[in-house]
Design a protein around this motif. Structure first.
Motif, mmCIF file in Angstrom:
data_model
loop_
_atom_site.group_PDB
_atom_site.id
_atom_site.type_symbol
_atom_site.label_atom_id
_atom_site.label_comp_id
_atom_site.label_asym_id
_atom_site.label_seq_id
_atom_site.Cartn_x
_atom_site.Cartn_y
_atom_site.Cartn_z
ATOM 1 N N VAL A 82 0.683 -1.179 -0.216
ATOM 2 C CA VAL A 82 0.101 -0.112 -0.084
ATOM 3 C C VAL A 82 0.793 1.522 -0.040
ATOM 4 C CG1 VAL A 82 -1.793 1.387 1.310
ATOM 5 C CG2 VAL A 82 -1.662 -1.339 1.269
ATOM 6 N N TRP A 83 0.504 2.244 -0.943
ATOM 7 C CA TRP A 83 1.305 3.350 -0.921
ATOM 8 C C TRP A 83 0.668 4.460 0.090
ATOM 9 C CZ3 TRP A 83 1.508 3.887 -6.677
ATOM 10 C CH2 TRP A 83 2.613 3.090 -7.398
ATOM 11 N N SER A 84 1.396 5.196 0.682
ATOM 12 C CA SER A 84 0.990 6.282 1.313
ATOM 13 C C SER A 84 0.296 7.372 0.243
ATOM 14 C CB SER A 84 1.999 7.071 2.393
ATOM 15 O OG SER A 84 2.992 7.620 1.444
ATOM 16 N N PRO A 85 -0.413 8.536 0.936
ATOM 17 C CA PRO A 85 -0.854 9.441 -0.147
ATOM 18 C C PRO A 85 0.213 10.423 -0.783
ATOM 19 C CG PRO A 85 -2.304 9.582 1.709
ATOM 20 C CD PRO A 85 -1.215 8.548 2.119
ATOM 21 N N GLN A 86 1.112 10.486 -0.010
ATOM 22 C CA GLN A 86 2.394 11.098 -0.627
ATOM 23 C C GLN A 86 3.061 10.514 -1.665
ATOM 24 O OE1 GLN A 86 2.036 10.607 2.545
ATOM 25 N NE2 GLN A 86 1.413 12.852 3.197
ATOM 26 N N GLU A 87 3.276 9.021 -1.578
ATOM 27 C CA GLU A 87 3.623 8.180 -2.507
ATOM 28 C C GLU A 87 2.736 8.038 -3.788
ATOM 29 O OE1 GLU A 87 6.154 5.221 0.355
ATOM 30 O OE2 GLU A 87 4.107 4.872 -0.313
ATOM 31 N N SER A 88 1.612 7.949 -3.553
ATOM 32 C CA SER A 88 0.588 7.934 -4.860
ATOM 33 C C SER A 88 0.830 9.127 -5.501
ATOM 34 C CB SER A 88 -0.756 7.683 -4.171
ATOM 35 O OG SER A 88 -1.099 6.824 -3.701
ATOM 36 N N LYS A 89 0.702 10.429 -4.815
ATOM 37 C CA LYS A 89 0.895 11.816 -5.755
ATOM 38 C C LYS A 89 2.358 11.722 -6.315
ATOM 39 C CE LYS A 89 -2.023 14.132 -2.392
ATOM 40 N NZ LYS A 89 -1.981 15.200 -1.429
ATOM 41 N N LYS A 90 3.249 11.168 -5.881
ATOM 42 C CA LYS A 90 4.419 11.070 -6.393
ATOM 43 C C LYS A 90 4.701 10.275 -7.653
ATOM 44 C CE LYS A 90 9.460 10.176 -5.488
ATOM 45 N NZ LYS A 90 10.406 9.752 -4.533
ATOM 46 N N PHE A 91 4.110 9.236 -7.378
ATOM 47 C CA PHE A 91 3.873 8.274 -8.730
ATOM 48 C C PHE A 91 3.252 9.008 -9.749
ATOM 49 C CE2 PHE A 91 1.671 5.166 -10.977
ATOM 50 C CZ PHE A 91 2.744 4.176 -11.551
ATOM 51 N N LEU A 92 2.163 9.446 -9.380
ATOM 52 C CA LEU A 92 0.865 10.047 -10.677
ATOM 53 C C LEU A 92 1.825 11.444 -11.082
ATOM 54 C CD1 LEU A 92 -2.325 9.458 -9.214
ATOM 55 C CD2 LEU A 92 -1.616 8.330 -11.034
ATOM 56 N N LYS A 93 2.340 12.258 -10.331
ATOM 57 C CA LYS A 93 2.854 13.280 -11.026
ATOM 58 C C LYS A 93 4.118 12.987 -11.957
ATOM 59 C CE LYS A 93 5.070 17.780 -9.238
ATOM 60 N NZ LYS A 93 5.522 18.637 -8.397
ATOM 61 N N PHE A 94 4.921 12.022 -11.497
ATOM 62 C CA PHE A 94 6.110 11.708 -12.421
ATOM 63 C C PHE A 94 5.560 11.182 -13.684
ATOM 64 C CE2 PHE A 94 9.241 8.643 -14.324
ATOM 65 C CZ PHE A 94 10.218 9.410 -13.825
ATOM 66 N N HIS A 95 4.475 10.510 -14.007
ATOM 67 C CA HIS A 95 3.984 9.902 -15.041
ATOM 68 C C HIS A 95 2.898 10.858 -15.848
ATOM 69 C CE1 HIS A 95 6.338 6.255 -14.739
ATOM 70 N NE2 HIS A 95 5.928 6.086 -13.475
ATOM 71 N N ARG A 96 2.890 12.245 -15.191
ATOM 72 C CA ARG A 96 1.592 12.793 -15.847
ATOM 73 C C ARG A 96 1.730 13.072 -17.412
ATOM 74 N NH1 ARG A 96 -2.316 14.637 -17.455
ATOM 75 N NH2 ARG A 96 -3.441 16.394 -16.586
ATOM 76 N N ASP A 97 2.845 12.923 -17.858
ATOM 77 C CA ASP A 97 2.765 13.069 -19.433
ATOM 78 C C ASP A 97 3.144 11.752 -20.146
ATOM 79 O OD1 ASP A 97 2.602 15.940 -19.301
ATOM 80 O OD2 ASP A 97 4.631 16.173 -18.924
ATOM 81 N N ALA A 98 2.993 10.705 -19.474
ATOM 82 C CA ALA A 98 3.219 9.390 -19.894
ATOM 83 C C ALA A 98 1.926 8.917 -20.660
ATOM 84 C CB ALA A 98 3.647 8.350 -18.978
ATOM 85 N N ARG A 99 2.209 8.112 -21.648
ATOM 86 C CA ARG A 99 1.157 7.587 -22.367
ATOM 87 C C ARG A 99 -0.020 6.542 -21.549
ATOM 88 N NH1 ARG A 99 -0.544 3.443 -26.020
ATOM 89 N NH2 ARG A 99 -1.526 4.033 -28.114
#
Length: 376
Positions: free
Chosen positions: A173-190
């Motif tokens: 399970v990711w923490s909210p901070q880890e989830s945000k970091k993951f989604l932010k990093f891949h914001r422009d990914a296909r």
């Protein structure tokens, strides 16, 4: 029925029993024999158990465990989903048949089954290492169900104990901070929209792989999970989810915007590909419109975790993260149950809802505050 005794070379007396079994498909008489009992009472008890277990079972001429289980699988094609049936076949092929498949079914007792479980737990994995207790427990449940359907009742078979977890019962399970970091990093990914759906909406891999635009209402903010694309054996199967897995998921404005941007990018790819584009309405597909092989999402997810610098969890654990975030935010349990598509609320509560360390810390601080107030 016959119960008798015999003597060993040293003069020790042991007992045996023989029971007649139903005539096989080939018309031949069959018997079940066991020996080595210390007393006639032990032999009589074992004989009674064997008669109860096998006396009414319609065992075929072959009579081997493998043959009878194959017959059971053939019958269950009528009422069991193909993917589930394929899982049963794999369990028998990989774990049961190598251990006891060649034995006559009427010669199987609880000791034989217990020895199989112990062997699997010690050396049952593909490379000879220990097989996980969770898998052995699954073998137990399916095997006992098959025996029950075949009219066989072997009393005293013990289910292997569950594995002891070193994470207090939590899955990945990711923490909210880890989830945000993951989604932010891949914001422009296909694949960003697919990852966002998995984390935010708790969708399964097969549901993401099989999602079509005709089941996405961006104006109303609803994703209809009415289809899935899964793997059965070595082939891809597309089908409707079973039970309450068929559902409608509400999505917020941010997720709607993510999907709108994803569709715009897909439309550009479609225009660029021209005649070679195969428009099959999949939300997530290759540049030529063809759907991804479901395992592609799993492989890409692991790479995405590594690239974003967050703990590597399996794709299905995105559902655990979604459920935990909902629980921490105060979303009612019955709402999360419907959102995740669980038939049983207990699954939502005990399997997918995990308390994050942040929540534990808040609870500890509240309790500590209460103690201080009480002391004052």
């Amino acid at each position: 029925m016959t119960i008798g005794s015999y003597q060993l070379a040293g003069g020790k007396t042991l007992w045996y029993f023989v029971i007649d079994l139903p005539v096989g498909d080939d018309g031949k008489r069959r018997q079940y024999k066991r020996r080595g009992f210390r007393t006639d009472t032990e032999a009589e008890k074992a004989e009674s158990e064997a008669r109860k277990a096998y006396g009414e079972a319609a065992i075929g001429a072959d009579g081997s465990v493998a043959a009878e289980l194959a017959g059971w699988l053939s019958e269950r094609e009528l009422d069991v989903e193909e993917t589930t049936l394929d899982n049963y076949r794999n369990l028998f092929r990989m774990y049961v048949n190598p251990q006891i498949g060649g034995r006559q079914l009427y010669a199987v007792d609880k000791r034989v089954i217990h020895e199989m479980y112990k062997t699997l737990l010690s050396t049952g994995a593909r490379r000879g290492g220990p097989l996980s207790p969770t898998t052995v427990r699954t073998v137990h449940r399916v095997l006992m169900k098959a025996f029950q359907d075949l009219g066989i009742n072997i009393e005293g078979v013990r289910q292997p104990r569950p594995a002891q977890r070193d994470n207090n019962g939590r899955k990945g399970v990711w923490s909210p901070q880890e989830s945000k970091k993951f989604l932010k990093f891949h914001r422009d990914a296909r694949m960003y929209a697919a990852w966002a759906l998995a984390v935010v909406a708790g969708t399964r891999r097969g549901e993401v792989a099989g999602l079509r635009w005709s089941k996405v209402d961006l104006d109303q903010g609803i994703v209809y999970i009415h289809w899935q694309r899964t793997i059965s054996g070595n082939k891809v199967v597309e089908k409707s989810p079973k039970g309450k897995s068929r559902r409608a998921i509400a999505i917020g404005p941010a997720m709607v915007q993510v999907l709108r941007e994803h569709k715009a990018r897909q439309d550009e790819e479609k225009a660029e590909a021209g005649l070679i584009y195969h428009d099959r309405d999949y939300v997530f597909c290759r540049e030529d419109g063809e759907p991804y092989y479901p395992r592609y999402f799993t492989d890409m997810w692991e790479d995405a975790c590594l690239a974003a610098g967050v703990p590597v969890i399996v794709l299905h654990d995105a559902r655990h993260t979604s459920a935990t975030a909902g629980a921490d935010a105060g979303v009612p349990e019955h709402v999360m149950q419907k959102r995740l598509g669980h038939a049983d609320a207990r699954t939502t509560r005990e399997v997918y809802t995990h308390v994050l360390p942040e929540s534990e810390r808040r609870a500890a601080e509240l309790m500590d505050s209460a103690l201080r107030d009480d002391a004052a």
